[in-house]
Enzyme design. Structure first.
Site, PDB file in Angstrom:
ATOM      1  N   ASP A 102       0.867  -1.178   0.000  1.00 47.35           N
ATOM      2  CA  ASP A 102       0.000   0.000   0.000  1.00 47.35           C
ATOM      3  C   ASP A 102       0.905   1.229   0.000  1.00 47.35           C
ATOM      4  O   ASP A 102       1.740   1.384   0.888  1.00 47.35           O
ATOM      5  CB  ASP A 102      -0.872  -0.042   1.265  1.00 47.35           C
ATOM      6  N   ASP A 113      -3.651   7.282  -3.522  1.00 45.19           N
ATOM      7  CA  ASP A 113      -3.424   6.241  -2.523  1.00 45.19           C
ATOM      8  C   ASP A 113      -3.919   4.923  -3.130  1.00 45.19           C
ATOM      9  O   ASP A 113      -5.064   4.844  -3.578  1.00 45.19           O
ATOM     10  CB  ASP A 113      -4.222   6.641  -1.272  1.00 45.19           C
ATOM     11  N   HIS A 173     -11.438   6.551   2.588  1.00 50.45           N
ATOM     12  CA  HIS A 173     -11.402   7.882   3.203  1.00 50.45           C
ATOM     13  C   HIS A 173     -11.279   8.989   2.170  1.00 50.45           C
ATOM     14  O   HIS A 173     -10.706   8.798   1.103  1.00 50.45           O
ATOM     15  CB  HIS A 173     -10.227   7.958   4.179  1.00 50.45           C
ATOM     16  N   HIS A 181      -6.607  11.645   5.672  1.00 53.69           N
ATOM     17  CA  HIS A 181      -7.879  11.134   6.160  1.00 53.69           C
ATOM     18  C   HIS A 181      -8.848  12.268   6.451  1.00 53.69           C
ATOM     19  O   HIS A 181      -8.822  12.866   7.509  1.00 53.69           O
ATOM     20  CB  HIS A 181      -7.668  10.251   7.392  1.00 53.69           C
ATOM     21  N   GLU A 206     -10.988   1.663  -0.268  1.00 51.46           N
ATOM     22  CA  GLU A 206     -10.200   0.474   0.043  1.00 51.46           C
ATOM     23  C   GLU A 206     -11.011  -0.570   0.775  1.00 51.46           C
ATOM     24  O   GLU A 206     -11.822  -0.261   1.620  1.00 51.46           O
ATOM     25  CB  GLU A 206      -8.918   0.815   0.797  1.00 51.46           C
ATOM     26  N   GLU A 298      -7.151  -1.286  -3.234  1.00 50.93           N
ATOM     27  CA  GLU A 298      -7.417   0.152  -3.076  1.00 50.93           C
ATOM     28  C   GLU A 298      -7.109   0.938  -4.352  1.00 50.93           C
ATOM     29  O   GLU A 298      -6.107   0.692  -5.017  1.00 50.93           O
ATOM     30  CB  GLU A 298      -6.566   0.720  -1.924  1.00 50.93           C
TER      31      GLU A 298
END
Ligand code: MN
Ligand code: MN
Length: 319
Positions: A102, A113, A173, A181, A206, A298
């Site tokens: 990740d 992300d 998020h 976040h 995710e 994700e």
């Protein structure tokens, strides 16, 4: 008939240009992430040292013109998140394991992300598929007006269909400038309440599928930290140095002990003081129960008028 033509004010036009520049930065970060994802295939193999993956991912991000938005996470088997190599890590990828990589890329604070699961003959290839299919159905249903808990319900149902358990305490998020976040989350489970998704929002979506309990506990160690907006005096000069370097270089985003160990000889002492005083937030390693296996998928998306644009995937690539 009196038809009034809507003319945009200078301010409105400037705002639009700024918005577009912002999305271009997200897309640039996303394109870098796409290239790194492709390199991972060759890198994540039985016998590869974890620290080599972390260092390679982070240096590749820089070579491609971005910056790591947080330390590369390599989470093995029942570890779900927040493991990055400590300095001198000797962990090597083993056969019969499941590995989640990740990582995040940012361009001027705008973040992409993304995560991939690698199945190293774990015997749980369906677990990886469960996480990926849950991510696919989540992304397919994201559009303005849909509520975050409706997406959570779809993720929950898909993972359950495979006979696994979604991890309830980890979520997708909202992303924002130098913020990983944001206020809204996309849960992995069915929740009674949620918030409407809005056009222009950027989400890291995710999913986590587990053979275990579906809850994570904190391990008693952390290798990733973030500076909190607290101003209190510190005792050690190494603590002051850490605060100065980390705030200048990472601007509130998470960083690894590994990234600063050469510049701050007494880094353990500094971390101890700063976490005790509540100035550093520590991301403890998160794991599901012993012997369980966890898979993750994700992608980052920009919410559009009628759906969403996946920025961490090549156009034409199939989800
Ligand atoms: Mn991630
Ligand atoms: Mn994320």
């Amino acid at each position: 008939m009196n038809e009034k033509k809507e003319e945009k004010t200078v301010e409105e036009t400037e705002e639009e240009v700024e918005e577009e520049e912002k999305f271009e930065k997200y897309r640039k970060a996303g394109q870098i992430a796409v290239k790194v994802r492709k390199q991972l295939e060759q890198l994540v193999r039985v016998g590869t040292p974890v620290i080599e993956i972390c260092n390679r991912v982070e240096s590749l991000i820089k070579e491609l013109g971005g910056s790591p938005a947080f330390p590369c996470n390599v989470s093995i088997n029942n570890i779900a998140a927040h493991y990055t190599s400590p300095p001198n890590d000797e962990t090597v990828l083993e056969d019969n394991s499941i590995v989640k990589v990740d990582f995040g890329v940012h361009v001027d604070g705008f973040i992409a992300d993304t995560a991939i699961t690698f199945d190293l003959n774990s015997g749980f290839e369906k677990l990886k598929e469960a996480a990926e299919e849950a991510l696919r159905i989540a992304i397919e249903n994201i559009k303005p007006g849909v509520k975050t808990n409706d997406i959570g319900k779809l993720i929950h149902e898909k993972i359950r269909e495979y006979g696994y358990t979604p991890i309830r305490d980890l979520s997708g998020h909202l992303l924002d400038e130098y913020s990983l976040h944001g206020a809204k989350i996309i849960p992995n489970i069915t929740l009674p309440h949620g918030e409407p998704i809005e056009v222009g929002e950027v989400y890291a979506v995710e999913t986590f599928a587990s053979t275990g309990s579906g809850t994570v506990h904190e391990k008693p160690y952390a290798y990733i930290y973030r500076i909190l907006p607290v101003r209190i005096p510190v005792r050690f000069s190494s603590s002051r140095k850490l605060l100065k370097l980390a705030s200048e270089r990472f601007k509130g985003l998470p960083f690894a002990e590994r990234w600063l160990v050469k510049d701050i000889p007494a880094i353990r002492l500094a971390i101890k003081e700063l976490t005790t005083k509540g100035i550093l937030y520590e991301y403890r390693v998160l794991a599901d129960e012993k012997e369980s296996m966890v898979a993750q998928a994700e992608h980052t998306v920009i919410v559009t008028e009628d759906g969403c644009e996946i920025i961490t995937m090549d156009k034409g690539e199939e989800l």
